[in-house]
Design an enzyme around this catalytic site. Structure first.
Site, PDB file in Angstrom:
ATOM      1  N   ILE A  87      41.485  41.131  31.977  1.00 24.18           N
ATOM      2  CA  ILE A  87      41.637  41.236  33.431  1.00 24.18           C
ATOM      3  C   ILE A  87      42.928  40.552  33.828  1.00 24.18           C
ATOM      4  CG2 ILE A  87      40.645  40.681  35.692  1.00 24.18           C
ATOM      5  CD1 ILE A  87      37.916  40.523  34.404  1.00 24.18           C
ATOM      6  N   GLY A  92      40.511  34.778  43.265  1.00 25.17           N
ATOM      7  CA  GLY A  92      40.230  36.005  44.005  1.00 25.17           C
ATOM      8  C   GLY A  92      39.318  36.984  43.278  1.00 25.17           C
ATOM      9  N   TYR A 148      53.875  48.035  50.251  1.00 25.64           N
ATOM     10  CA  TYR A 148      52.523  47.789  49.724  1.00 25.64           C
ATOM     11  C   TYR A 148      51.736  49.101  49.648  1.00 25.64           C
ATOM     12  CZ  TYR A 148      47.893  45.754  49.053  1.00 25.64           C
ATOM     13  OH  TYR A 148      46.646  45.441  48.536  1.00 25.64           O
TER      14      TYR A 148
HETATM   15  N1  LIG Z   1      41.952  40.706  49.097  1.00 26.69           N
HETATM   16  C1  LIG Z   1      41.873  41.894  49.680  1.00 26.69           C
HETATM   17  O1  LIG Z   1      41.390  42.043  50.841  1.00 26.69           O
HETATM   18  C2  LIG Z   1      42.335  43.136  48.974  1.00 26.69           C
HETATM   19  C3  LIG Z   1      42.144  44.385  49.607  1.00 26.69           C
HETATM   20  C4  LIG Z   1      42.564  45.528  48.954  1.00 26.69           C
HETATM   21  C5  LIG Z   1      43.155  45.436  47.693  1.00 26.69           C
HETATM   22  N2  LIG Z   1      43.336  44.217  47.101  1.00 26.69           N
HETATM   23  C6  LIG Z   1      43.959  44.171  45.765  1.00 26.69           C
HETATM   24  O2  LIG Z   1      43.174  43.365  44.917  1.00 26.69           O
HETATM   25  C7  LIG Z   1      43.981  42.802  43.880  1.00 26.69           C
HETATM   26  C8  LIG Z   1      43.637  41.330  43.706  1.00 26.69           C
HETATM   27  O3  LIG Z   1      43.913  40.688  44.918  1.00 26.69           O
HETATM   28  P1  LIG Z   1      43.276  39.290  45.357  1.00 26.69           P
HETATM   29  O4  LIG Z   1      42.927  39.467  46.791  1.00 26.69           O
HETATM   30  O5  LIG Z   1      42.250  38.829  44.406  1.00 26.69           O
HETATM   31  O6  LIG Z   1      44.600  38.381  45.284  1.00 26.69           O
HETATM   32  P2  LIG Z   1      44.846  36.836  44.930  1.00 26.69           P
HETATM   33  O7  LIG Z   1      43.691  35.995  45.376  1.00 26.69           O
HETATM   34  O8  LIG Z   1      46.198  36.559  45.507  1.00 26.69           O
HETATM   35  O9  LIG Z   1      44.899  36.821  43.329  1.00 26.69           O
HETATM   36  C9  LIG Z   1      45.977  37.339  42.677  1.00 26.69           C
HETATM   37  C10 LIG Z   1      45.908  37.085  41.169  1.00 26.69           C
HETATM   38  O10 LIG Z   1      47.084  37.649  40.607  1.00 26.69           O
HETATM   39  C11 LIG Z   1      47.798  36.661  39.888  1.00 26.69           C
HETATM   40  N3  LIG Z   1      49.236  36.892  40.102  1.00 26.69           N
HETATM   41  C12 LIG Z   1      49.886  36.962  41.268  1.00 26.69           C
HETATM   42  N4  LIG Z   1      51.190  37.189  41.056  1.00 26.69           N
HETATM   43  C13 LIG Z   1      51.348  37.297  39.723  1.00 26.69           C
HETATM   44  C14 LIG Z   1      52.458  37.537  38.874  1.00 26.69           C
HETATM   45  N5  LIG Z   1      53.704  37.695  39.350  1.00 26.69           N
HETATM   46  N6  LIG Z   1      52.256  37.589  37.550  1.00 26.69           N
HETATM   47  C15 LIG Z   1      51.024  37.389  37.039  1.00 26.69           C
HETATM   48  N7  LIG Z   1      49.930  37.167  37.778  1.00 26.69           N
HETATM   49  C16 LIG Z   1      50.105  37.105  39.107  1.00 26.69           C
HETATM   50  C17 LIG Z   1      47.343  35.325  40.433  1.00 26.69           C
HETATM   51  O11 LIG Z   1      47.423  34.381  39.398  1.00 26.69           O
HETATM   52  P3  LIG Z   1      48.341  33.061  39.411  1.00 26.69           P
HETATM   53  O12 LIG Z   1      48.689  32.765  40.844  1.00 26.69           O
HETATM   54  O13 LIG Z   1      47.464  32.019  38.782  1.00 26.69           O
HETATM   55  O14 LIG Z   1      49.513  33.419  38.563  1.00 26.69           O
HETATM   56  C18 LIG Z   1      45.889  35.617  40.797  1.00 26.69           C
HETATM   57  O15 LIG Z   1      45.062  35.450  39.659  1.00 26.69           O
HETATM   58  C19 LIG Z   1      45.431  43.098  44.284  1.00 26.69           C
HETATM   59  O16 LIG Z   1      45.901  44.183  43.511  1.00 26.69           O
HETATM   60  C20 LIG Z   1      45.335  43.507  45.749  1.00 26.69           C
HETATM   61  O17 LIG Z   1      46.356  44.416  46.112  1.00 26.69           O
HETATM   62  C21 LIG Z   1      42.938  43.064  47.725  1.00 26.69           C
END
Ligand SMILES: NC(=O)c1ccc[n+]([C@@H]2O[C@H](COP(=O)([O-])OP(=O)(O)OC[C@H]3O[C@@H](n4cnc5c(N)ncnc54)[C@H](OP(=O)(O)O)[C@@H]3O)[C@@H](O)[C@H]2O)c1
Length: 283
Positions: A8, A14, A164
């Site tokens: 993953i 998140g 985005y």
């Molecule tokens: N939250 C929402 O409402 C929502 C809605 C629709 C879609 N999504 C999608 O769901 C997915 C997960 O989002 P989330 O909400 O769980 O976000 P999040 O809480 O910001 O988590 C992001 C994860 O990605 C990692 N990450 C970020 N930048 C990175 C990089 N440059 N290289 C490697 N790892 C990186 C972070 O790890 P580290 O910071 O530890 O490196 C963290 O584990 C995304 O694709 C987002 O577009 C989210």
């Protein structure tokens, strides 16, 4: 999921971390990725404790860099003799245009090109482990997306929301094209919208442009566990065994952006993406 190996991306917080807990709880060996080893190892300890499964591994890479994706893919291939599920989860939002170490626009590079490259590098292992699954976390934002082949990197005109939306539509198109390309190998490809989920999403955008939206929406957002439900479902459920080339929300197949069904556009995006990450447009 006992005996299965799942990778993953972005499992340190998140949706990715919640999905890791869900899949480890079902007995899978789970590899999570993150940019910082200490943070990733702390997350792995939490996942082990919450799932009561010690089989959690950590891979460290900044996936916005193609060299880092390549290095990490090599480490995954050395560590895992088989790979049953790849969950492409990492994604972000930037209100202003930033470029990666490869000189590419950050949103397109991280949200689309990184999973495209990582999947290409791990595909042979997935095929050898079939039945195997590639699950890509897209977003409902895909429905507003448009692939602007004339300005993919927003050099002429950049908007964070447009970038985005485009990247999330690219996730869906990638999934549909991958499904066609690996048809008959036993590898399936699905994409999903997790729902508006209470995570750290967009928090590292220096402009903090989403902060007011998140502040207002937070009480209505789902928990990370709930946001991960469709990820866990697509990664593990026998109900979707063999199901491929579909977009899901709330564990149900949904219609995606009309343009995602245009095979000429998806093939063109694949070709351009192959060129941008330097992998042959084979298969
Ligand atoms: N939250 C929402 O409402 C929502 C809605 C629709 C879609 N999504 C999608 O769901 C997915 C997960 O989002 P989330 O909400 O769980 O976000 P999040 O809480 O910001 O988590 C992001 C994860 O990605 C990692 N990450 C970020 N930048 C990175 C990089 N440059 N290289 C490697 N790892 C990186 C972070 O790890 P580290 O910071 O530890 O490196 C963290 O584990 C995304 O694709 C987002 O577009 C989210």
């Amino acid at each position: 999921m006992t005996g299965k190996i799942v990778l993953i991306t972005g499992g340190t917080g998140g949706i990715g971390k919640a999905a890791a807990i869900g899949l480890a709880s079902m007995g899978a060996r789970v590899g999570i990725t993150g940019r910082d080893r200490t943070r990733a190892e702390r997350a792995a300890k939490d996942i082990e404790a919450e799932s009561d499964n010690p089989a959690v591994d950590v891979f460290v890479a900044d996936l916005s860099s193609q060299d880092e994706v390549r290095r990490m893919a090599g480490e995954v291939l050395s560590a895992y003799p088989r790979l049953d599920v790849l969950v492409n989860n990492v994604g972000g939002f930037w209100a202003h245009r930033h470029v990666t170490s490869d000189g590419l626009e950050h949103t397109f590079a991280l949200n689309h090109l990184a999973p495209f490259l990582l999947t290409s590098l791990l595909l042979e292992r997935l095929v050898a482990s079939a039945p195997a699954r590639v699950v890509t976390v897209a977003s409902g934002a895909q429905s507003m997306g448009k692939i602007d082949f004339g300005d993919l990197m927003g050099e002429q005109d950049y908007s964070g929301q447009r970038a985005y939306n485009q990247s999330k539509l690219a996730n869906v198109m990638f999934t549909y094209e991958l499904a066609r390309r690996v048809e008959a190998t036993g590898v399936t490809a699905t994409a999903l919208h997790p729902g508006m989920t209470n995570t750290a999403f967009s928090a590292e955008d220096p402009a903090r442009a989403m902060a007011p939206v998140v502040f207002v929406a937070r009480p209505f957002m789902r928990s990370a566990k709930k946001g991960a439900e469709t990820v866990v479902y697509l990664a593990s459920s026998s109900a979707v065994e063999g199901v491929t080339g579909n977009y899901f929300a709330n564990r149900k197949a949904k219609k995606s952006n009309q343009s995602s069904y245009d095979r000429e556009v998806t093939a063109r995006l694949w070709q351009v993406s192959s060129h941008l990450v330097g992998v042959p447009d084979a298969r």
